[in-house]
Design a protein around this motif. Structure first.
Motif, PDB file in Angstrom:
ATOM      1  N   ILE A  31     -30.647 -45.348  11.826  1.00  0.00           N
ATOM      2  CA  ILE A  31     -29.525 -45.779  12.648  1.00  0.00           C
ATOM      3  C   ILE A  31     -28.545 -44.608  12.689  1.00  0.00           C
ATOM      4  N   ASP A  32     -28.149 -44.188  13.892  1.00  0.00           N
ATOM      5  CA  ASP A  32     -27.332 -42.972  13.982  1.00  0.00           C
ATOM      6  C   ASP A  32     -26.115 -43.200  14.890  1.00  0.00           C
ATOM      7  N   GLY A  33     -24.966 -42.726  14.444  1.00  0.00           N
ATOM      8  CA  GLY A  33     -23.725 -42.882  15.207  1.00  0.00           C
ATOM      9  C   GLY A  33     -23.787 -42.163  16.550  1.00  0.00           C
ATOM     10  N   ARG A  34     -23.320 -42.848  17.586  1.00  0.00           N
ATOM     11  CA  ARG A  34     -23.361 -42.255  18.923  1.00  0.00           C
ATOM     12  C   ARG A  34     -22.093 -41.449  19.179  1.00  0.00           C
ATOM     13  N   ASN A  35     -22.291 -40.166  19.459  1.00  0.00           N
ATOM     14  CA  ASN A  35     -21.149 -39.283  19.776  1.00  0.00           C
ATOM     15  C   ASN A  35     -20.140 -39.197  18.646  1.00  0.00           C
ATOM     16  N   PHE A  36     -20.604 -39.194  17.433  1.00  0.00           N
ATOM     17  CA  PHE A  36     -19.672 -39.200  16.304  1.00  0.00           C
ATOM     18  C   PHE A  36     -18.991 -37.849  16.105  1.00  0.00           C
ATOM     19  N   THR A  37     -19.518 -36.792  16.733  1.00  0.00           N
ATOM     20  CA  THR A  37     -18.829 -35.495  16.655  1.00  0.00           C
ATOM     21  C   THR A  37     -17.451 -35.667  17.306  1.00  0.00           C
ATOM     22  N   THR A  38     -17.426 -36.327  18.453  1.00  0.00           N
ATOM     23  CA  THR A  38     -16.162 -36.565  19.156  1.00  0.00           C
ATOM     24  C   THR A  38     -15.341 -37.637  18.442  1.00  0.00           C
ATOM     25  N   LEU A  39     -16.011 -38.735  18.061  1.00  0.00           N
ATOM     26  CA  LEU A  39     -15.288 -39.845  17.405  1.00  0.00           C
ATOM     27  C   LEU A  39     -14.553 -39.378  16.138  1.00  0.00           C
ATOM     28  N   THR A  40     -15.244 -38.593  15.294  1.00  0.00           N
ATOM     29  CA  THR A  40     -14.616 -38.174  14.035  1.00  0.00           C
ATOM     30  C   THR A  40     -13.475 -37.185  14.288  1.00  0.00           C
ATOM     31  N   LYS A  41     -13.585 -36.451  15.406  1.00  0.00           N
ATOM     32  CA  LYS A  41     -12.557 -35.458  15.720  1.00  0.00           C
ATOM     33  C   LYS A  41     -11.345 -36.098  16.393  1.00  0.00           C
ATOM     34  N   HIS A  45      -9.127 -39.063  12.832  1.00  0.00           N
ATOM     35  CA  HIS A  45      -8.401 -38.051  12.055  1.00  0.00           C
ATOM     36  C   HIS A  45      -9.043 -37.866  10.691  1.00  0.00           C
ATOM     37  N   PHE A  46     -10.356 -37.726  10.710  1.00  0.00           N
ATOM     38  CA  PHE A  46     -11.081 -37.549   9.454  1.00  0.00           C
ATOM     39  C   PHE A  46     -11.048 -36.083   9.018  1.00  0.00           C
ATOM     40  N   GLU A  47     -11.095 -35.914   7.727  1.00  0.00           N
ATOM     41  CA  GLU A  47     -11.150 -34.546   7.196  1.00  0.00           C
ATOM     42  C   GLU A  47     -12.511 -33.932   7.476  1.00  0.00           C
ATOM     43  N   ALA A  48     -12.535 -32.646   7.785  1.00  0.00           N
ATOM     44  CA  ALA A  48     -13.801 -31.964   8.019  1.00  0.00           C
ATOM     45  C   ALA A  48     -14.027 -30.926   6.914  1.00  0.00           C
ATOM     46  N   PRO A  49     -15.262 -30.700   6.489  1.00  0.00           N
ATOM     47  CA  PRO A  49     -16.461 -31.356   6.994  1.00  0.00           C
ATOM     48  C   PRO A  49     -16.726 -32.751   6.403  1.00  0.00           C
ATOM     49  N   PHE A  50     -16.106 -33.115   5.271  1.00  0.00           N
ATOM     50  CA  PHE A  50     -16.418 -34.414   4.658  1.00  0.00           C
ATOM     51  C   PHE A  50     -15.162 -35.204   4.369  1.00  0.00           C
ATOM     52  N   ASP A  51     -15.244 -36.477   4.657  1.00  0.00           N
ATOM     53  CA  ASP A  51     -14.090 -37.348   4.473  1.00  0.00           C
ATOM     54  C   ASP A  51     -14.523 -38.602   3.703  1.00  0.00           C
ATOM     55  N   GLU A  52     -13.807 -38.901   2.642  1.00  0.00           N
ATOM     56  CA  GLU A  52     -14.204 -40.048   1.808  1.00  0.00           C
ATOM     57  C   GLU A  52     -14.018 -41.386   2.516  1.00  0.00           C
ATOM     58  N   LYS A  53     -13.016 -41.471   3.399  1.00  0.00           N
ATOM     59  CA  LYS A  53     -12.800 -42.721   4.153  1.00  0.00           C
ATOM     60  C   LYS A  53     -14.004 -42.993   5.068  1.00  0.00           C
ATOM     61  N   PHE A  54     -14.453 -41.931   5.731  1.00  0.00           N
ATOM     62  CA  PHE A  54     -15.599 -42.068   6.631  1.00  0.00           C
ATOM     63  C   PHE A  54     -16.860 -42.423   5.815  1.00  0.00           C
ATOM     64  N   ARG A  55     -17.030 -41.729   4.697  1.00  0.00           N
ATOM     65  CA  ARG A  55     -18.168 -42.018   3.813  1.00  0.00           C
ATOM     66  C   ARG A  55     -18.171 -43.481   3.399  1.00  0.00           C
ATOM     67  N   GLU A  78     -26.302 -40.499   5.063  1.00  0.00           N
ATOM     68  CA  GLU A  78     -25.725 -39.148   5.043  1.00  0.00           C
ATOM     69  C   GLU A  78     -25.114 -38.915   6.413  1.00  0.00           C
ATOM     70  N   SER A  79     -24.015 -38.183   6.461  1.00  0.00           N
ATOM     71  CA  SER A  79     -23.322 -37.900   7.714  1.00  0.00           C
ATOM     72  C   SER A  79     -23.105 -39.205   8.490  1.00  0.00           C
ATOM     73  N   ASP A  80     -23.528 -39.274   9.767  1.00  0.00           N
ATOM     74  CA  ASP A  80     -23.300 -40.506  10.538  1.00  0.00           C
ATOM     75  C   ASP A  80     -24.581 -41.327  10.666  1.00  0.00           C
ATOM     76  N   GLU A  81     -25.528 -41.129   9.744  1.00  0.00           N
ATOM     77  CA  GLU A  81     -26.793 -41.856   9.875  1.00  0.00           C
ATOM     78  C   GLU A  81     -27.113 -42.716   8.654  1.00  0.00           C
TER      79      GLU A  81
HETATM   80  N1  LIG Z   1     -14.821 -34.949  10.210  1.00  0.00           N
HETATM   81  C1  LIG Z   1     -15.964 -35.485   9.775  1.00  0.00           C
HETATM   82  N2  LIG Z   1     -17.005 -35.576  10.643  1.00  0.00           N
HETATM   83  C2  LIG Z   1     -18.154 -36.128  10.186  1.00  0.00           C
HETATM   84  C3  LIG Z   1     -18.310 -36.602   8.858  1.00  0.00           C
HETATM   85  N3  LIG Z   1     -19.571 -37.068   8.707  1.00  0.00           N
HETATM   86  C4  LIG Z   1     -20.177 -36.903   9.908  1.00  0.00           C
HETATM   87  N4  LIG Z   1     -19.336 -36.319  10.796  1.00  0.00           N
HETATM   88  C5  LIG Z   1     -19.592 -35.955  12.198  1.00  0.00           C
HETATM   89  O1  LIG Z   1     -20.710 -36.687  12.673  1.00  0.00           O
HETATM   90  C6  LIG Z   1     -21.536 -35.811  13.458  1.00  0.00           C
HETATM   91  C7  LIG Z   1     -22.959 -36.299  13.355  1.00  0.00           C
HETATM   92  O2  LIG Z   1     -23.830 -35.457  14.040  1.00  0.00           O
HETATM   93  P1  LIG Z   1     -24.816 -35.917  15.177  1.00  0.00           P
HETATM   94  O3  LIG Z   1     -25.314 -37.295  14.938  1.00  0.00           O
HETATM   95  O4  LIG Z   1     -25.835 -34.830  15.274  1.00  0.00           O
HETATM   96  O5  LIG Z   1     -23.917 -35.838  16.487  1.00  0.00           O
HETATM   97  P2  LIG Z   1     -23.319 -36.969  17.453  1.00  0.00           P
HETATM   98  O6  LIG Z   1     -22.086 -36.422  18.062  1.00  0.00           O
HETATM   99  O7  LIG Z   1     -23.168 -38.245  16.718  1.00  0.00           O
HETATM  100  O8  LIG Z   1     -24.422 -37.052  18.595  1.00  0.00           O
HETATM  101  P3  LIG Z   1     -25.527 -38.207  18.874  1.00  0.00           P
HETATM  102  O9  LIG Z   1     -25.970 -38.738  17.546  1.00  0.00           O
HETATM  103  O10 LIG Z   1     -26.624 -37.489  19.588  1.00  0.00           O
HETATM  104  O11 LIG Z   1     -24.863 -39.233  19.741  1.00  0.00           O
HETATM  105  C8  LIG Z   1     -21.315 -34.417  12.889  1.00  0.00           C
HETATM  106  O12 LIG Z   1     -21.357 -33.473  13.898  1.00  0.00           O
HETATM  107  C9  LIG Z   1     -19.911 -34.478  12.325  1.00  0.00           C
HETATM  108  O13 LIG Z   1     -19.044 -33.949  13.276  1.00  0.00           O
HETATM  109  C10 LIG Z   1     -17.175 -36.496   7.976  1.00  0.00           C
HETATM  110  O14 LIG Z   1     -17.214 -36.888   6.785  1.00  0.00           O
HETATM  111  N5  LIG Z   1     -16.031 -35.923   8.483  1.00  0.00           N
END
Ligand SMILES: Nc1nc2c(ncn2[C@@H]2O[C@H](COP(=O)(O)OP(=O)(O)OP(=O)(O)O)[C@@H](O)[C@H]2O)c(=O)[nH]1
Ligand SMILES: [Mg+2]
Length: 253
Positions: A31-41, A45-55, A78-81
């Motif tokens: 299961i993977d977040g859709r467009n989470f690069t934009t959503l997290t940015k 207002h999540f910390e990059a590269p890792f944010d405990e709230k998002f985790r 891991e990450s958004d998956e």
């Molecule tokens: N700021 C921040 N961003 C996170 C964190 N974890 C995941 N992300 C973001 O989640 C994105 C996940 O990458 P992808 O799944 O490849 O990109 P996506 O934009 O979701 O694209 P699609 O899955 O194709 O829709 C990363 O690029 C990060 O920007 C976090 O803890 N902090």
């Protein structure tokens, strides 16, 4: 035409291409977040590269998926998956793939959105793995992916903080090998080996039996109740040790 006749006729169009996973094949959902690069940015207002709230939101979403009617024996995020390993003998919805994909995408999007207080949506795919070793390799793959992502993400954000623009930072990392990336971080005061393991290896969730003492007021005695609770592991092992870890969770199946 009578309704029953029409119903029979139309159902064929809806279900003729339904695919069920064969018995004996392991199923893993990713299961993977859709467009989470934009959503997290832009939204969180999540910390990059890792944010405990998002985790923590991803962990809560994984827990929800392990508790929503599918027999999940291991969850990994891991990450958004999120990856879910189902019991080998799961028979829910007669193993119809469209049911798993649509319900799990729906449940994860709903839970995450409630936690986030804004819309966050997820896609879902089912991997069909014929043998136990394929399942172990699957989780090894995601574990290695987490490691590579963490190294790249720390390098990227370190360079961005040093005035590199997006393109420059991406190109800089592209031409460096693992040792050079470690070196780059080290020369700027970050020891990659000492970063928290959850960032580098992801987080594992599995069921554990817990004993709880309670009091039975009717019989006026202490009782010992056993129940299954989710154990969250923020300190997963790597490589061969992780293979053994997954094998142990799978037990004799
Ligand atoms: N700021 C921040 N961003 C996170 C964190 N974890 C995941 N992300 C973001 O989640 C994105 C996940 O990458 P992808 O799944 O490849 O990109 P996506 O934009 O979701 O694209 P699609 O899955 O194709 O829709 C990363 O690029 C990060 O920007 C976090 O803890 N902090
Ligand atoms: Mg994504």
């Amino acid at each position: 035409m009578k309704f029953d006749e029409l119903d029979d006729q139309m159902r064929v169009f809806e279900t003729a291409m339904d695919y069920c996973v064969l018995p004996g094949i392991y199923m893993v959902a990713r299961i993977d977040g859709r467009n989470f690069t934009t959503l997290t940015k832009e939204k969180g207002h999540f910390e990059a590269p890792f944010d405990e709230k998002f985790r923590d939101m991803m962990v809560e979403t994984t827990k929800h998926l392990m508790n929503c009617g599918f027999k999940v024996i291991y969850g990994y995020t891991e990450s958004d998956e999120i990856s879910l390993l189902f019991d080998k003998d799961i028979d829910l919805f007669r193993r119809k793939i469209r049911k798993y994909n649509s319900i799990l995408a729906g449940e994860s999007s709903a839970k995450f959105s409630l936690l986030f207080q804004d819309i966050g949506s997820f896609d879902c795919r089912i991997c069909q793995l014929p043998q136990k070793n394929n399942v172990i390799d699957y989780f090894r793959w995601r574990n290695e992916d987490a490691h590579r992502n963490a190294l790249n993400a720390h390098c990227y954000w370190m360079l961005r903080k040093k005035e590199y623009n997006k393109k420059e930072a991406t190109e800089y990392i592209m031409h460096k090998n693992v040792a050079e990336k470690n070196e780059l971080l080290f020369s700027h005061g970050i020891n990659f080996n000492e970063l928290p393991n959850w960032q580098k290896r992801g987080i594992g969730l599995y069921w554990k039996e817990e004993e709880k003492y309670g009091y039975n007021p009717k019989e006026k005695i202490e009782v010992n109740v056993k129940r299954n609770v989710i154990n969250i592991d923020y300190n997963l092992p790597m490589r061969e040790e992780y293979s053994n870890y997954i094998e142990k969770i799978m037990g004799t199946k």
